[in-house]
Design a protein around this motif. Structure first.
Motif, PDB file in Angstrom:
ATOM      1  N   THR A   1      -3.458 -37.463   9.006  1.00 26.04           N
ATOM      2  CA  THR A   1      -3.925 -38.247  10.218  1.00 26.04           C
ATOM      3  C   THR A   1      -3.627 -37.468  11.602  1.00 26.04           C
ATOM      4  O   THR A   1      -2.670 -36.796  11.546  1.00 26.04           O
ATOM      5  CB  THR A   1      -2.938 -39.474  10.325  1.00 26.04           C
ATOM      6  OG1 THR A   1      -3.061 -40.314   9.057  1.00 26.04           O
ATOM      7  CG2 THR A   1      -3.371 -40.238  11.519  1.00 26.04           C
ATOM      8  N   GLN A   2      -4.700 -37.566  12.505  1.00 20.48           N
ATOM      9  CA  GLN A   2      -4.582 -36.855  13.596  1.00 20.48           C
ATOM     10  C   GLN A   2      -3.900 -37.765  14.616  1.00 20.48           C
ATOM     11  O   GLN A   2      -4.494 -38.761  15.106  1.00 20.48           O
ATOM     12  CB  GLN A   2      -5.775 -36.385  14.169  1.00 20.48           C
ATOM     13  CG  GLN A   2      -6.352 -35.184  13.423  1.00 20.48           C
ATOM     14  CD  GLN A   2      -5.632 -34.060  13.246  1.00 20.48           C
ATOM     15  OE1 GLN A   2      -4.899 -33.591  14.325  1.00 20.48           O
ATOM     16  NE2 GLN A   2      -5.559 -33.397  12.135  1.00 20.48           N
ATOM     17  N   TYR A   3      -2.622 -37.644  14.918  1.00 17.21           N
ATOM     18  CA  TYR A   3      -2.068 -38.930  15.602  1.00 17.21           C
ATOM     19  C   TYR A   3      -2.458 -38.693  17.036  1.00 17.21           C
ATOM     20  O   TYR A   3      -2.513 -39.834  17.787  1.00 17.21           O
ATOM     21  CB  TYR A   3      -0.328 -38.437  15.540  1.00 17.21           C
ATOM     22  CG  TYR A   3       0.102 -38.844  14.057  1.00 17.21           C
ATOM     23  CD1 TYR A   3       0.082 -40.289  13.792  1.00 17.21           C
ATOM     24  CD2 TYR A   3       0.744 -38.064  13.275  1.00 17.21           C
ATOM     25  CE1 TYR A   3       0.474 -40.696  12.605  1.00 17.21           C
ATOM     26  CE2 TYR A   3       0.958 -38.290  12.089  1.00 17.21           C
ATOM     27  CZ  TYR A   3       0.997 -39.295  11.772  1.00 17.21           C
ATOM     28  OH  TYR A   3       1.465 -39.949  10.324  1.00 17.21           O
ATOM     29  N   SER A   4      -2.832 -37.328  17.529  1.00 17.76           N
ATOM     30  CA  SER A   4      -3.373 -37.404  18.767  1.00 17.76           C
ATOM     31  C   SER A   4      -4.738 -38.133  19.145  1.00 17.76           C
ATOM     32  O   SER A   4      -5.079 -38.437  20.389  1.00 17.76           O
ATOM     33  CB  SER A   4      -3.501 -35.756  19.274  1.00 17.76           C
ATOM     34  OG  SER A   4      -4.394 -35.378  18.295  1.00 17.76           O
ATOM     35  N   ASP A   5      -5.323 -38.511  17.998  1.00 18.00           N
ATOM     36  CA  ASP A   5      -6.560 -39.287  18.158  1.00 18.00           C
ATOM     37  C   ASP A   5      -6.381 -40.813  18.405  1.00 18.00           C
ATOM     38  O   ASP A   5      -7.421 -41.480  18.434  1.00 18.00           O
ATOM     39  CB  ASP A   5      -7.226 -39.172  17.055  1.00 18.00           C
ATOM     40  CG  ASP A   5      -8.031 -37.443  16.954  1.00 18.00           C
ATOM     41  OD1 ASP A   5      -7.916 -36.589  18.081  1.00 18.00           O
ATOM     42  OD2 ASP A   5      -8.487 -37.186  16.134  1.00 18.00           O
ATOM     43  N   LEU A   6      -4.983 -41.187  17.879  1.00 17.96           N
ATOM     44  CA  LEU A   6      -4.741 -42.742  18.046  1.00 17.96           C
ATOM     45  C   LEU A   6      -4.476 -43.203  19.494  1.00 17.96           C
ATOM     46  O   LEU A   6      -3.788 -42.420  20.264  1.00 17.96           O
ATOM     47  CB  LEU A   6      -3.621 -42.758  17.014  1.00 17.96           C
ATOM     48  CG  LEU A   6      -3.587 -42.681  15.826  1.00 17.96           C
ATOM     49  CD1 LEU A   6      -2.566 -42.772  14.944  1.00 17.96           C
ATOM     50  CD2 LEU A   6      -4.857 -43.421  15.132  1.00 17.96           C
TER      51      LEU A   6
ATOM     52  N   ASP B   1      -2.407 -45.639  21.913  1.00 19.68           N
ATOM     53  CA  ASP B   1      -0.963 -45.900  22.024  1.00 19.68           C
ATOM     54  C   ASP B   1      -0.585 -47.210  21.256  1.00 19.68           C
ATOM     55  O   ASP B   1       0.363 -47.150  20.316  1.00 19.68           O
ATOM     56  CB  ASP B   1      -0.416 -46.428  23.596  1.00 19.68           C
ATOM     57  CG  ASP B   1      -0.379 -45.259  24.491  1.00 19.68           C
ATOM     58  OD1 ASP B   1      -0.494 -43.934  23.951  1.00 19.68           O
ATOM     59  OD2 ASP B   1      -0.177 -45.118  25.617  1.00 19.68           O
ATOM     60  N   GLU B   2      -1.642 -48.131  21.068  1.00 23.42           N
ATOM     61  CA  GLU B   2      -1.481 -49.358  20.200  1.00 23.42           C
ATOM     62  C   GLU B   2      -1.507 -49.022  18.731  1.00 23.42           C
ATOM     63  O   GLU B   2      -0.703 -49.624  17.978  1.00 23.42           O
ATOM     64  CB  GLU B   2      -2.561 -50.348  20.718  1.00 23.42           C
ATOM     65  CG  GLU B   2      -2.470 -51.604  20.096  1.00 23.42           C
ATOM     66  CD  GLU B   2      -3.291 -52.730  20.374  1.00 23.42           C
ATOM     67  OE1 GLU B   2      -4.222 -53.144  19.450  1.00 23.42           O
ATOM     68  OE2 GLU B   2      -3.424 -53.008  21.408  1.00 23.42           O
TER      69      GLU B   2
ATOM     70  N   LEU C   1       3.829 -46.425  13.519  1.00 21.17           N
ATOM     71  CA  LEU C   1       5.116 -46.037  13.803  1.00 21.17           C
ATOM     72  C   LEU C   1       5.757 -47.490  13.210  1.00 21.17           C
ATOM     73  O   LEU C   1       6.971 -47.283  12.207  1.00 21.17           O
ATOM     74  CB  LEU C   1       5.587 -45.921  15.258  1.00 21.17           C
ATOM     75  CG  LEU C   1       7.168 -45.648  15.288  1.00 21.17           C
ATOM     76  CD1 LEU C   1       7.728 -44.600  14.676  1.00 21.17           C
ATOM     77  CD2 LEU C   1       7.564 -45.765  16.975  1.00 21.17           C
ATOM     78  N   GLU C   2       5.593 -48.688  13.450  1.00 15.67           N
ATOM     79  CA  GLU C   2       5.909 -49.735  12.703  1.00 15.67           C
ATOM     80  C   GLU C   2       6.055 -49.865  11.521  1.00 15.67           C
ATOM     81  O   GLU C   2       6.784 -50.277  10.695  1.00 15.67           O
ATOM     82  CB  GLU C   2       5.586 -50.910  13.561  1.00 15.67           C
ATOM     83  CG  GLU C   2       6.065 -52.365  13.141  1.00 15.67           C
ATOM     84  CD  GLU C   2       7.510 -52.527  13.539  1.00 15.67           C
ATOM     85  OE1 GLU C   2       8.349 -53.164  12.891  1.00 15.67           O
ATOM     86  OE2 GLU C   2       7.982 -51.934  14.568  1.00 15.67           O
ATOM     87  N   ASP C   3       4.745 -49.535  10.803  1.00 14.10           N
ATOM     88  CA  ASP C   3       4.740 -49.291   9.407  1.00 14.10           C
ATOM     89  C   ASP C   3       5.404 -48.437   9.046  1.00 14.10           C
ATOM     90  O   ASP C   3       5.839 -48.808   7.653  1.00 14.10           O
ATOM     91  CB  ASP C   3       3.066 -48.906   9.290  1.00 14.10           C
ATOM     92  CG  ASP C   3       1.984 -50.118   9.431  1.00 14.10           C
ATOM     93  OD1 ASP C   3       2.526 -51.294   9.479  1.00 14.10           O
ATOM     94  OD2 ASP C   3       0.746 -49.832   9.452  1.00 14.10           O
ATOM     95  N   ILE C   4       5.922 -47.415   9.411  1.00 14.03           N
ATOM     96  CA  ILE C   4       6.547 -46.384   8.959  1.00 14.03           C
ATOM     97  C   ILE C   4       7.996 -46.821   8.906  1.00 14.03           C
ATOM     98  O   ILE C   4       8.700 -46.529   7.904  1.00 14.03           O
ATOM     99  CB  ILE C   4       6.462 -44.970   9.592  1.00 14.03           C
ATOM    100  CG1 ILE C   4       5.043 -44.281   9.537  1.00 14.03           C
ATOM    101  CG2 ILE C   4       7.548 -44.079   9.342  1.00 14.03           C
ATOM    102  CD1 ILE C   4       4.926 -43.281  10.317  1.00 14.03           C
TER     103      ILE C   4
END
Length: 133
Positions: free
Chosen positions: A3-8, A10-11, A17-20
């Motif tokens: 997953t490219q976190y930079s493409d996500l 903020d929401e 992060l909550e799922d993790i």
């Protein structure tokens, strides 16, 4: 697949992060539950073996009895002794002997040293103390 976190947004990142966090908590609970199950098994194995060997009941019978005891509040367990306190083999947690109950077994008197006692003094001597010896 990474997953490219930079493409996500903020929401989306906060949701990820909550799922993790939830997955980490679930895994920790699973690990604790497994550890508790292993400890309980190690503690109960000698009692289950004694019960099945001395009563002729199956492992399923023993496990059913244990599960019944786990689901019942020991403080509400009541024993219905025979009028002369002669030992009567309990059939489950509903008629198990409580700590302090006194019975007569093979001509001797015994006091239960444990709650939810479903064994005779010969089947589980640790669960009984001979009195008036």
């Amino acid at each position: 697949m990474s997953t490219q976190y930079s493409d996500l947004s903020d929401e989306q990142l906060n949701a990820t992060l909550e799922d993790i966090r939830n997955e980490i908590e679930r895994r920790q609970k699973t690990t604790r539950a497994k550890t508790q199950l292993i400890q309980a098994t190690q503690t109960l194995t000698p009692y289950i073996n004694t019960y099945t060997e001395t009563t002729g009941h199956t492992l399923d019978d023993a496990l059913t009895l244990i599960i019944d005891n786990l689901h019942q509040n020991p403080s509400t367990t009541t024993t219905t002794p025979t009028p002369d306190n002669t030992f009567k083999q309990p059939t489950g947690s509903h008629d198990a002997y409580k700590q302090g109950d006194i019975i007569t077994y093979q001509g001797k008197q015994y006091k239960s040293t444990t709650n939810n006692n479903v064994w005779s003094p010969t089947a589980y001597p640790q669960g009984w103390e001979e009195i008036n010896a």
